[in-house]
Design an enzyme around this catalytic site. Sequence first.
Site, short mmCIF file in Angstrom:
data_model
loop_
_atom_site.label_atom_id
_atom_site.label_comp_id
_atom_site.label_asym_id
_atom_site.label_seq_id
_atom_site.Cartn_x
_atom_site.Cartn_y
_atom_site.Cartn_z
CG HIS A 158 -2.08 0.93 1.09
ND1 HIS A 158 -2.00 2.27 1.32
CD2 HIS A 158 -3.35 0.68 0.70
CE1 HIS A 158 -3.19 2.82 1.10
NE2 HIS A 158 -4.02 1.89 0.72
CG ASP A 210 -8.38 -4.28 -2.93
OD1 ASP A 210 -7.59 -3.34 -3.09
OD2 ASP A 210 -9.62 -4.16 -3.02
#
Length: 433
Positions: A308, A366
């Site tokens: 991320h 996700d």
Amino acid sequence: MTHLRSLTLNENAQPVCELPVLTGSTGPNVIDVQALYKDTGLFTYDPGFNSTASCRSTITFIDGEKGILLYRGYPIEQLAEQCNFLEVCYLILNGELPDAPQLSSFEHNITMHTMVHDQLTNFFKGFRRDAHPMAIMVGVVGALSAFYHDALDIRSKKDREMCAIRLIAKVPTIVAMCHKYSTGMPFMYPQNKLSYVENFLRMMHATPCDDYTASPVLVRALDRILILHADHEQNASTSTVRLAGSSGANPFACITAGIACLWGAAHGGANEAVLNMLEKIGDVSHIPEYINKAKDKNDPFRLMGFGHRVYKNHDPRAKLMRTTCYEVLDELGLHDNKLFELALELERIALEDDYFIEKKLYPNVDFYSGIVLHALGIPTNMFTAMFAMGRTVGWIAHWDEMIADPEQKIGRPRQLYTGAVQRDVPAGHKKTV
Ligand code: SDX
């Protein structure tokens, strides 16, 4: 950490520019560089905006080092546990949690706008049945900008609120229509007596011949998934919505720009990519091979659902999503779900691997969402559309905040030009038209 009050730029030991340092309510301070070009003729350079604050915002705060996510100051863990999605929508839009009358009125307004204009169904007919649902979403949500001329004055707070209601209410209906269209089944109309998530699941799974009632556990799970996806400060798709909105574009068109950006596998398209990756890995015995591929600089393969830009610690949403996974699989009696077992083992191995530890790569929102959505009977190619359904409220809130921001002006980044300097067309060059 250096605590600057201002930054003075010197050249030949002579100050050429003093830049103020701005302080927010929490998080990193910022150097205000608005005067930099005027005073020095210099631009800043920051591809991907890793160190650039594009705006002031009061909506969402992320501390990537500590794995903290706050919507209007409330921790995501508490909101996911104690609130429902429409309460969180109200919070994100208005800054405070609703009291009972405010929530009831907000829920009523949303319910009253869940149907779409019947002519909108014609837009589906132009798509192949096997078109990707995100392609259809870009087309049909974009088509909304051709309707609703009664409330498109973006300077009017009332009109902006109406746009918010219409989008939050209609996007689930359109998402369900995308699914029905791909199966050749007729569209299902929303039912006003149902809650937001019950309505969506019924529009997805009921037919004119058979009704559908989702179990409370599944409704609660999907409601929580939408909360986890509702907003995430200045991510790529939200920044796209802000940039599109900064020109004064139609709000439905701006949200469509956000949908288009979300589709990318590095962003919202990752949930679909995670499930495809897990199915490709197939068995825990193949995990080391894929971990090595992810580590190989010469291999474009990345571990989808890992890493991320902001979180260099656990993504708090991933932990909540993993818990939701357990609950849904338990409710459905899918205890020996191969994909979930594979995901758990992949996470365990990756988190013990020096490459992932050193680069601070953790599972993101996700990584588990695809497994839950798959268990909820949502087709894999619909996962990103589900992400868009949750994120619509965040996009709208940031668009509204940008429009109302007194500092707001059209977004127009500059560049470091590395192309050809001025030159003349060769004298002998003949026009060919
Ligand atoms: C979302 O911004 C948001 O808030 C987004 C989001 C939201 O709610 O809006 O949180 C939603 O988009 C989550 C992210 C979903 N995407 C994926 O899961 C795709 C896989 N992840 C990566 O593509 C990547 O981690 C990104 C895109 C998420 C972040 O990329 P960055 O910040 O640009 O980091 P990077 O690509 O510079 O990676 C840093 C290093 C690189 O190695 P070096 O060049 O330093 O040697 O880490 C490596 C990368 O190669 N790396 C990975 C990896 N992610 C980063 N290596 C293997 N597998 C990965 N998944």
